[in-house]
Design an enzyme around this catalytic site. Structure first.
Site, PDB file in Angstrom:
ATOM      1  CD  GLU A  62      58.663  53.050  34.257  1.00 14.34           C
ATOM      2  OE1 GLU A  62      59.531  52.479  33.578  1.00 14.34           O
ATOM      3  OE2 GLU A  62      58.897  53.528  35.383  1.00 14.34           O
ATOM      4  CB  SER A 428      30.363   2.866  72.097  1.00 16.05           C
ATOM      5  OG  SER A 428      30.834   2.155  73.226  1.00 16.05           O
TER       6      SER A 428
END
Length: 786
Positions: A62, A428
């Site tokens: 680059e 319960s």
């Protein structure tokens, strides 16, 4: 020029404080990373963490003059101008000619508009950036922010996306490949463009040789390597944690927001580090145990229907991918039925591959999402996911930290968390808090309560309500302990009525189960609550009445490591003294809330230990651990429950259909839910303590007759589950009187009467079978004239 191009440009100094959007990282209770919340793959590295070959590969591809130019490469710019002029009007995009500094300006500050104006602004900004940041800082920004395809930004994320490696593990060839991606990531990363990618990679290697950053021999060796791109990465994180990390995500979004615009600490951009209470071993065990329970209940029941269904078959692969429906169980996969013919057909998966499908259910249709597993190299068969579901949680009573949670069969099939979000009747499992209320208001574990029919008029609208025991039966008086161990509905309702339902529902509210009206049916679990709230309530029992708010997050740090939230807000200003001042070690106050009297909580737990020893949860007795617990079965029965644990770990679960319906007459909490909890304990048994529950100061342990509740002298309780003499916990000055000869006579008399009555009933049944029906003696049948 300044007026046109530079006047409104962003300040280059803003890059000094630039904070890129970063994912939130989630850690378990040991500090290991278990998940990340990210829509883009991003990992921020410092310049010193970037391998030199990787940096040189990007510079070769680059910007080879990066270390010497001032932000603009005029030679490269001239070439770009000529290329732009030659392609003007053709629609073809010219080469960029941008330096790395210009790319930083483009990617972070001004955007990617294709125009001469943008290029000129980019040049101005690049010159300014070079005056603000060092070359190393510019490279760090660039290599962390550059988009490289596969939803990855920056070199570390790309290394994971393309090679499933960290940057420090990349070969020279792989570093050169990543360096070609900024030009065309969606081209070079695809299989069909592999030759172009290799050609470009080799060019980068040649440039590295030219720049004397690598030897010619090493470059030639790297050129000989294949690209070696991974097409599909394995699971990055353990899917067993799916429901847990999703609940963490929900709570973080509620606190900090989801997107960057919601604030600096948002979940998907803030870069948070989150320490959770997740215990991976317990989590894996909980998921496995709940799955086994669901599969065992489902048994041989048939196919319950598709996971999902689509109508547009032209884009079936895309729809399967975006649906995000997955399953992590054995070798099962989620696919789409593409065709059917009798009990066979064709199935397609998210990778686009198709296979023959066997065992296709009669009601299955094209477009159905189903689970399937391989039976041969080219064929799959449909697998049945249980229709019944449920949720389970494990919590640490001493802190309230949730250690594990499972909200269904698999989190990949749906995010609805039944452990946290499902409102169900607890049945319960709510009874211990009714009994605790009775203990708090004058009763003892040895108090005798009638186990007989109980009817009450509840007003003109509700009329008369009569209660019965689960499975029928009833009669006589029994101790509170026996009533809780055997889960007697009639005794529970009578205790609630005698104590006062207003007091009972106040207890429910205090422990966080829920807020209900003072109707007796709520004493039997008719109200709705969640597994999480029940687990937290049972934690209060196990912790001698002290309750901590349940939590899944220990603390949250921002991207710089500063703690911005923590669940434990206690301060200890003297804990970090530079030198000891000679005073006693600092003590940090407890922050839990006393929601139940400590003595009452221990008495309740002591009775619930009896549920495991000889009651409805007796199948846990073989674990030979000091455990307490309670089973639950709701009317229908539609849900089955178990809640319990030890002083170290408390947990619970329910199993039931999402749209409640009967589980079948045989379904009971002790038969279906308790074995799930038992499996968790068996899988993690080495971490469960054999130390008995510690009673609070003041509790008196007294020898009593288990049946009558009377005190016994001179007889030591045995370890037999149904020993006649047991240790019972009493508050000071509440012990029952000593067992007398009169009590023994009464006990024997009642046993003799019961034996005579049983023989008479057997004789009458035999006579009725022979057609010799005799008139009943009503007075004797009812126990006397009244």
């Amino acid at each position: 020029m300044w007026l046109v191009f530079a006047r409104d440009l962003p300040d280059a100094k803003s890059l000094l404080a630039y904070q890129p959007p970063l994912p939130t990282m989630v850690r378990d209770g040991d500090g290991e990373i278990v998940y990340s919340y990210a829509r883009e793959r991003r990992v921020q590295l410092r310049y010193v963490d970037l391998p030199r070959p990787l940096v040189n590969a990007f510079l070769s591809a680059e910007d080879r003059t990066f270390w010497s130019h001032g932000g603009i490469d005029f030679g490269g710019l001239a070439g770009a101008v000529i290329d732009y002029a030659s392609k003007f009007g053709s629609g073809e995009r010219a080469k960029g000619g941008s330096t790395i500094t210009q790319q930083v300006a483009k990617n972070i500050l001004i955007g990617d508009e294709y125009s001469v104006t943008r290029k000129l602004k980019e040049m101005v900004l690049a010159h300014r950036i070079e005056g603000v940041l060092s070359k190393q800082q510019i490279l760090e920004l660039y290599l962390n922010e550059i988009p490289l395809g596969r939803r990855s930004f920056g070199v570390q994320a790309a290394a994971r996306a393309y090679f499933d490696k960290d940057v420090g593990e990349l070969t020279l060839s792989q570093s050169a490949f990543l360096a070609i991606l900024p030009r065309a990531p969606e081209v070079y990363g695809r299989k069909q463009h592999e030759e172009r990618a290799i050609e470009r990679r080799n060019w980068v290697l040649d440039q590295m040789v030219r720049n004397e950053w690598v030897s010619a021999a090493d470059a030639e060796s790297a050129k000989a390597e294949p690209l070696g791109l991974v097409t599909q990465r394995g699971p990055e994180y353990d899917s067993a944690n799916g429901y847990f990390v999703e609940e963490v995500r929900r709570r973080l979004i509620e606190k900090y927001g989801e997107k960057a615009e919601d604030g600096p600490n948002s979940v998907y951009a803030g870069g948070l580090w989150v320490r959770t209470s997740l215990d991976p071993q317990l989590q894996t065990s909980v998921r496995s145990a709940l799955r086994s329970g669901l599969l065992n209940y489902h048994g041989q029941r048939g196919w319950a229907g598709p996971i999902a269904h689509i109508k547009d078959m032209d884009s079936w692969q895309t729809q399967l991918i975006v649906s995000n429906k997955t399953i992590d169980y054995k070798d099962w996969r989620v696919g789409v039925i593409l065709s059917t013919s009798g009990d066979s057909g064709e199935i397609g998966f998210s990778d686009g591959k198709t296979f023959t499908l066997n065992n296709v259910p009669e009601k299955a249709k094209v477009g159905d999402f189903v689970a399937a597993s391989p039976v041969s190299s080219g064929a799959y068969r449909v697998r049945i996911i249980p229709e019944v579901s449920g949720g389970m949680i494990m919590e640490q009573p001493s802190t309230g930290r949730i250690l594990a949670m499972q909200g269904g069969f698999d989190s990949g099939l749906g995010s609805f968390n039944r452990a946290i979000q499902a409102e169900r009747q607890p049945g319960s499992t709510i009874k211990p808090f009714v009994y605790a209320t009775g203990l708090q208001n004058g009763m003892t574990p040895a108090t005798q309560v009638l186990d007989g029919t109980f009817c009450v008029y509840q007003g003109a609208r509700l009329g008369q309500k009569c209660f019965r025991n689960f499975g029928g039966g009833g009669g006589g008086t029994h101790t509170l302990r026996w009533g809780l161990e055997q889960s007697r509905n009639l005794m529970t309702v009578r205790i609630a009525n005698d104590t006062g339902m207003k007091r009972v529902i106040k207890t429910f509210k205090n422990v966080g189960i829920g807020e209900y009206k003072p109707y007796l049916s709520f004493a039997l679990g008719a109200g709705e609550t969640t597994v999480a709230r029940m687990a937290n309530a049972y934690s209060a029992l196990a912790n001698n009445g002290v309750q901590f708010p349940s939590s899944v997050i220990d603390y949250v740090q921002d991207r710089k490591g500063k703690v911005i939230w923590k669940s434990d807000k206690r301060r200890c200003d003297s804990c970090n003294m530079a030198e000891w001042d000679g005073k006693p070690m600092p003590r940090v106050d407890r922050v839990g809330k006393q929601v139940i009297d400590a003595d009452t909580a221990y008495q309740t737990v002591h009775m619930l230990e009896g549920v495991v020893i000889r009651g409805t949860a007796v199948r846990l007795r073989s674990l030979e651990l000091p455990l307490f617990g309670k089973t639950g079965t709701t009317t229908g029965p539609t849900d089955v429950w178990f809640m319990g644990g030890s002083q170290d770990y408390v947990g619970g679960l329910y199993i039931g259909y999402d749209s409640p319906r009967s589980l079948g007459g045989y379904a009971q909490g002790g038969r279906i839910a308790a074995p799930v909890f038992k499996q968790v304990v068996e899988d993690t048994k080495s971490r469960w303590s054999h130390q008995p529950f510690i009673a609070p100061e003041g509790i008196r342990m007294v020898r009593i007759d288990r049946v009558t509740g009377k005190q016994v002298m001179g007889v030591e309780p045995s370890d037999e589950p149904k020993a006649s003499v047991i240790w019972e916990a009493f508050k000071p000055d509440t012990e029952p009187r000593e067992y007398t000869a009169e009590d023994e006579f009464t006990k024997r008399r009642d046993a003799l009467i019961a034996e005579i009555d049983g023989a008479r009933r057997a004789r009458e049944a035999a006579q009725a079978a022979q057609g010799q029906v005799q008139a009943e003696d009503f007075a004797e049948e009812q126990g006397g004239i009244y």
